[in-house]
Scaffold this motif. Structure first.
Motif, PDB file in Angstrom:
ATOM      1  N   PRO A 177       7.751   2.781   3.108  1.00 57.93           N
ATOM      2  CA  PRO A 177       7.896   4.246   3.166  1.00 57.93           C
ATOM      3  C   PRO A 177       7.972   4.856   1.778  1.00 57.93           C
ATOM      4  O   PRO A 177       8.325   4.206   0.798  1.00 57.93           O
ATOM      5  CB  PRO A 177       9.211   4.430   3.931  1.00 57.93           C
ATOM      6  CG  PRO A 177       9.983   3.174   3.663  1.00 57.93           C
ATOM      7  CD  PRO A 177       8.961   2.082   3.572  1.00 57.93           C
TER       8      PRO A 177
ATOM      9  N   GLN B 291      -0.050   4.781   9.297  1.00 56.63           N
ATOM     10  CA  GLN B 291       1.227   5.146   8.691  1.00 56.63           C
ATOM     11  C   GLN B 291       1.386   6.669   8.746  1.00 56.63           C
ATOM     12  O   GLN B 291       0.527   7.405   8.282  1.00 56.63           O
ATOM     13  CB  GLN B 291       1.295   4.678   7.232  1.00 56.63           C
ATOM     14  CG  GLN B 291       0.971   3.211   7.032  1.00 56.63           C
ATOM     15  CD  GLN B 291       1.968   2.282   7.707  1.00 56.63           C
ATOM     16  OE1 GLN B 291       3.094   2.660   7.995  1.00 56.63           O
ATOM     17  NE2 GLN B 291       1.542   1.063   7.979  1.00 56.63           N
TER      18      GLN B 291
ATOM     19  N   SER C  36      -1.594  10.879   9.727  1.00 57.00           N
ATOM     20  CA  SER C  36      -1.355   9.453   9.533  1.00 57.00           C
ATOM     21  C   SER C  36      -2.537   8.872   8.769  1.00 57.00           C
ATOM     22  O   SER C  36      -3.656   9.377   8.842  1.00 57.00           O
ATOM     23  CB  SER C  36      -1.196   8.734  10.877  1.00 57.00           C
ATOM     24  OG  SER C  36      -2.380   8.860  11.664  1.00 57.00           O
TER      25      SER C  36
ATOM     26  N   ARG D 187       5.922   9.460   3.671  1.00 61.59           N
ATOM     27  CA  ARG D 187       5.021   8.525   4.334  1.00 61.59           C
ATOM     28  C   ARG D 187       5.861   7.414   4.934  1.00 61.59           C
ATOM     29  O   ARG D 187       6.732   6.849   4.273  1.00 61.59           O
ATOM     30  CB  ARG D 187       4.021   7.921   3.339  1.00 61.59           C
ATOM     31  CG  ARG D 187       2.953   7.064   4.000  1.00 61.59           C
ATOM     32  CD  ARG D 187       2.133   6.295   2.983  1.00 61.59           C
ATOM     33  NE  ARG D 187       2.943   5.259   2.339  1.00 61.59           N
ATOM     34  CZ  ARG D 187       2.496   4.504   1.346  1.00 61.59           C
ATOM     35  NH1 ARG D 187       1.301   4.711   0.857  1.00 61.59           N
ATOM     36  NH2 ARG D 187       3.282   3.582   0.808  1.00 61.59           N
ATOM     37  N   GLY D 188       5.593   7.106   6.192  1.00 63.83           N
ATOM     38  CA  GLY D 188       6.372   6.086   6.875  1.00 63.83           C
ATOM     39  C   GLY D 188       5.713   4.722   6.813  1.00 63.83           C
ATOM     40  O   GLY D 188       4.864   4.451   5.961  1.00 63.83           O
ATOM     41  N   GLY D 189       6.114   3.826   7.705  1.00 68.57           N
ATOM     42  CA  GLY D 189       5.534   2.498   7.754  1.00 68.57           C
ATOM     43  C   GLY D 189       6.398   1.458   7.070  1.00 68.57           C
ATOM     44  O   GLY D 189       7.580   1.679   6.784  1.00 68.57           O
ATOM     45  N   ASP D 190       5.805   0.296   6.818  1.00 66.90           N
ATOM     46  CA  ASP D 190       6.540  -0.812   6.207  1.00 66.90           C
ATOM     47  C   ASP D 190       6.968  -0.510   4.774  1.00 66.90           C
ATOM     48  O   ASP D 190       7.942  -1.070   4.288  1.00 66.90           O
ATOM     49  CB  ASP D 190       5.681  -2.082   6.226  1.00 66.90           C
ATOM     50  CG  ASP D 190       5.383  -2.539   7.643  1.00 66.90           C
ATOM     51  OD1 ASP D 190       6.170  -2.198   8.548  1.00 66.90           O
ATOM     52  OD2 ASP D 190       4.359  -3.216   7.843  1.00 66.90           O
TER      53      ASP D 190
END
Length: 792
Positions: free
Chosen positions: A346, A312, A308, A341-344
């Motif tokens: 991606p 993220q 991460s 990559r994830g999160g707000d």
């Protein structure tokens, strides 16, 4: 004959018995402690070191020559400082192999050992004298090679302190435990260890533990580790708080200078740079690298990164089934993988290559392709990267040839962006470089440069040329430009990012825009070194004129400085952009030499130092119409009251020329040389502008120069020749203008009396009187007429 044989045998047996009895008596009566003084004296005489043996010496001779010592210290050469100390140590050597010129060590034991290694910048160390052998008498007898054979080693609490100025090494290593089986040439031995590091340079602190099976080949200077089960916990350069587990087999061939690994696996948790790993794994079925023979063999490489960044999640999966290289011959399979990559915001990418070709010197992976996608309410991204990859094992680099990147980016509130890039790039452990060109929508650009990422701080050299660089179209606006913070809230200023990289940068842009700033023909030359940013060239066309400046910023002292001039500029546009104020109009020159330090905007304002000046023409000061206000002179003078009014953007006082200079100290700019001219007024003045507190206290002194023309000139006859104080005070957001009529009431009355007296005396023509040479009275007539008038 038999009798003699029997007698000889009896004699030999008797001799053996006698030798055994004599040996037993010698061992029983031998006291090794009597020879302490011999060892101490020898060390003092030959090495100039002080040897202290406070514990007893234990010695046995057969079947092993064994010795144990305790409480031993040894000083530095010609110094009283301790070089080494031993709580206890033991060594045993088999006697019979010694008769054949071989050394077979039964065991080595040590506990509580302390040793200090020092080396200066010239390479001189504190063990040089111990490594230099004493001169021995020459002998022509050939000696047999010594055979290395140790039946076991057991060490505990062995600490070494190292300070090597030549290599920059500084720290301690503690061998808490080391236990091995038999160590001999080409013999596999079990090893169990617990090794602790505490180094300041390099930054290494942690614990290496585990077990393996060690094989040494003394003839080829080779070694192998089989069935490794090792782990490291701690910090290392580029790593922090890591937990690494290593398993498999690794071998080093000293003759071929090659590495061979089998069934190797690594598992990692902790931080590597900005990434926080949580179970990242790497496995290789086989890896062989022999540079001299130009051989490389890779089988079943599988990498799975689970990490991460800034909270993220990031994952990377890579598989490369096979790659075999032998000189000019190369075979293998394509590799593939995916990244997410994830999160707000991606991001996902899939990549693959075609089958490799080439040779050991250059492994070609043509047709590499990566598909990148991102979809979120904040951003949509879609792009394709194509390139031919070239891997060079020596010196270890990756080249991207025929790089072709096409991408589209959409963000709410921003113009959609279409990016098209072509060029080449090279990455290696020592240096990376690039040379690319492309288009961002309709705007062309080109950039080239290099980056050295090794060492504590990356070094970047870069050049870029843009037809147009509009950052407002590239960056999401988080706030309205120049919008003040709510209430008395301060805004922090953090320059620590300047320490992250050293750089030399050159940027040219035909058009540049960032928030409210717009510059044409922009040129920037800058260097960044050790947290100090020096902008040696900052120029462009802005606010209708030319800007030339230099700047400096120091992250260590949180200091900022700028020096330069804006020539032929629209000062109203400049002040609006820089200070978000609408105070003044005109065209001309503004020069500045400013310096400040602080960790917030308010602190920078309150510590501002330097100077500034302006020379303007054909403009106006906004906030008051002096001509309009001075029309009330008759009523104001009769009442002897000051007249105050709030600044108004609809009112202004015109000028044909204006100049002023400012000396700035602790955030306060002081001026004493205001000079403003208009067809009907002359203004001088002095005062202060407190930048830190956002206040002004300035007194302008207005003099009516002409009443025939200009704004309301006919109404100003009563003030001609008078100096009227006009005070400007208050916070920037709510300025007050005050005409101090009370200060000039007596001056005005005196002037009126003088004017009347001059008129009576005939020294001044009465209002409305005809002028001309024919009507001009003589001095005597004037005096006579004047006296007559006075005594009516």
């Amino acid at each position: 004959m038999g009798v003699w044989i029997r007698r000889v045998l009896i004699g030999l047996v008797g001799l053996v018995v006698l030798v055994v009895i004599a040996g037993a008596v010698f061992v029983a009566s031998f006291d090794a402690n009597k020879y302490k003084g011999v060892a101490i004296d020898w060390m003092k005489t030959h090495k100039q070191r002080t040897l202290v043996i406070d514990g007893p010496i234990e010695l046995s001779i057969f079947p092993r020559l064994a010795m144990k010592v305790s409480k031993v210290t040894l000083s530095e050469a010609a110094k009283a400082d301790n070089f080494a100390a031993i709580d206890s140590a033991g060594l045993a050597v088999d006697v019979l192999p010694l008769l054949h010129g071989e050394v077979v060590v039964g065991r080595i034991e040590a506990k509580g050992v302390r040793v200090t290694y020092l080396r200066d910048a010239k390479g001189k160390s504190n063990i040089d004298d111990l490594l230099t052998p004493d001169e021995a008498p020459k002998t022509e007898t050939a000696s047999k090679p010594v055979r290395f054979d140790v039946s076991g080693i057991e060490l505990a609490d062995v600490k070494a302190t190292v300070r090597d100025d030549k290599s920059g090494t500084n720290g301690q290593v503690l061998l808490a435990k080391f236990k091995s089986g038999r160590l001999a040439n080409r013999v596999e031995a079990p090893v169990d260890l617990d090794l602790q590091f505490d180094f300041k340079q390099p930054a290494l602190k942690g614990n290496l533990t585990g077990e393996t099976r060690l094989t040494l080949d003394m003839d080829t200077q080779s070694a192998s580790l089989k069935k490794m089960n090792l782990g490291f916990k701690g910090d290392a350069p580029g790593l922090s708080g890591v937990d690494v587990a290593l398993k498999g087999d690794v071998a080093w061939d000293g003759t071929k200078k090659s590495v061979n690994a089998q069934d190797l696996s690594v598992k990692l948790s902790g931080h590597t740079g900005a990434l926080k790993h949580d179970g990242t794994t790497l496995s290789i079925e086989r890896f062989a690298f022999e540079p001299d023979a130009q051989k490389l063999d890779l089988r079943k490489l599988v990498a799975a990164v689970k990490a991460s960044q800034a909270g993220q999640p990031i994952t990377l999966d890579l598989e490369w089934p096979e790659l075999a290289v032998a000189g000019k011959s190369l075979s293998g399979s394509a590799f593939s993988g995916k990244l997410s990559r994830g999160g707000d915001m991606p991001l996902s990418a899939k990549f693959k290559s075609t089958a490799p070709s080439g040779s050991f010197d250059a492994v070609n992976l043509p047709g590499f392709e990566a598909q990148v996608e991102s979809a979120s309410p904040q951003r949509k991204l879609a792009g394709t990267l194509r390139s031919d990859l070239v891997i060079k094992p020596q010196p270890g680099s990756l080249a991207l040839d025929k790089l072709d990147l096409q991408a589209k980016v959409e963000e709410p509130g921003l113009q959609p962006l279409a990016l098209n890039i072509r060029g080449n790039a090279l990455a290696s452990a020592q240096k990376s470089s690039w040379n690319i060109a492309g288009q961002l929508n309709d705007n062309k650009f080109a950039t080239e440069g290099s980056a050295v990422l090794a060492g504590n701080t990356p070094q970047i050299n870069a050049k870029a040329n843009f037809d147009s660089l509009d950052l407002n179209k590239l960056l999401t606006k988080e706030k309205t430009p120049n919008k003040p913070a709510a209430g008395n809230a301060d805004v922090p200023v953090d320059l620590s990012g300047l320490r992250a990289v050293n750089a030399q940068v050159s940027v040219v842009a035909g058009r540049f825009a960032f928030e409210q700033y717009k510059v044409n023909d922009a040129r920037i030359q800058a260097t960044l070194d050790g947290g100090m940013l020096r902008i040696t060239e900052l120029q462009g066309k802005a606010w209708g004129g030319q800007l030339n400046a230099t700047a400096f910023a120091d992250a260590r002292a949180s200091r900022i400085a700028i020096k330069g001039a804006a020539t032929g500029v629209d000062v109203n546009a400049l002040v609006k952009d820089v200070a978000a104020k609408d105070w003044i109009e005109g065209n001309g020159r503004v020069s500045f030499d400013l310096d400040s330090a602080g960790r917030s905007v308010n602190e920078l304002r309150s510590r501002l130092q330097g100077s500034a000046a302006l020379q303007l023409r054909d403009g106006a000061v906004k906030g008051i119409n002096l001509a309009k206000s001075l029309r009330q002179a008759k009523a104001a003078l009769s009442m002897k009251q000051d007249a105050s009014q709030k600044a108004s953007q609809t009112e202004k006082t015109d000028f044909s020329e204006l100049s002023a200079s400012f000396q700035i100290n602790d955030g306060v700019a002081r001026s004493k040389d205001l000079d403003m001219k208009s067809p009907f007024l002359r203004l001088g003045g002095e005062g202060a502008i407190d930048v830190g507190k956002g206040r002004i206290d300035y007194v302008a002194r207005a003099t009516v120069a002409s009443t025939a023309k200009g704004q309301d000139g006919a109404e100003l006859a009563a003030l001609k020749g008078l100096t009227i104080p006009v005070r400007l005070t208050g916070p920037f957001e709510a300025l007050d203008w005050k005409i101090e009529w009370s200060a000039i009431a007596t001056q005005a009355a005196t002037k009126q009396l003088e004017d009347k007296l001059s008129e009576k005396l005939g020294l001044k023509p009465a209002a409305g009187a005809a002028s001309g040479a024919a009507s001009k009275p003589t001095a005597a007539d004037a005096l006579k007429k004047g006296l007559k008038g006075l005594f009516k």
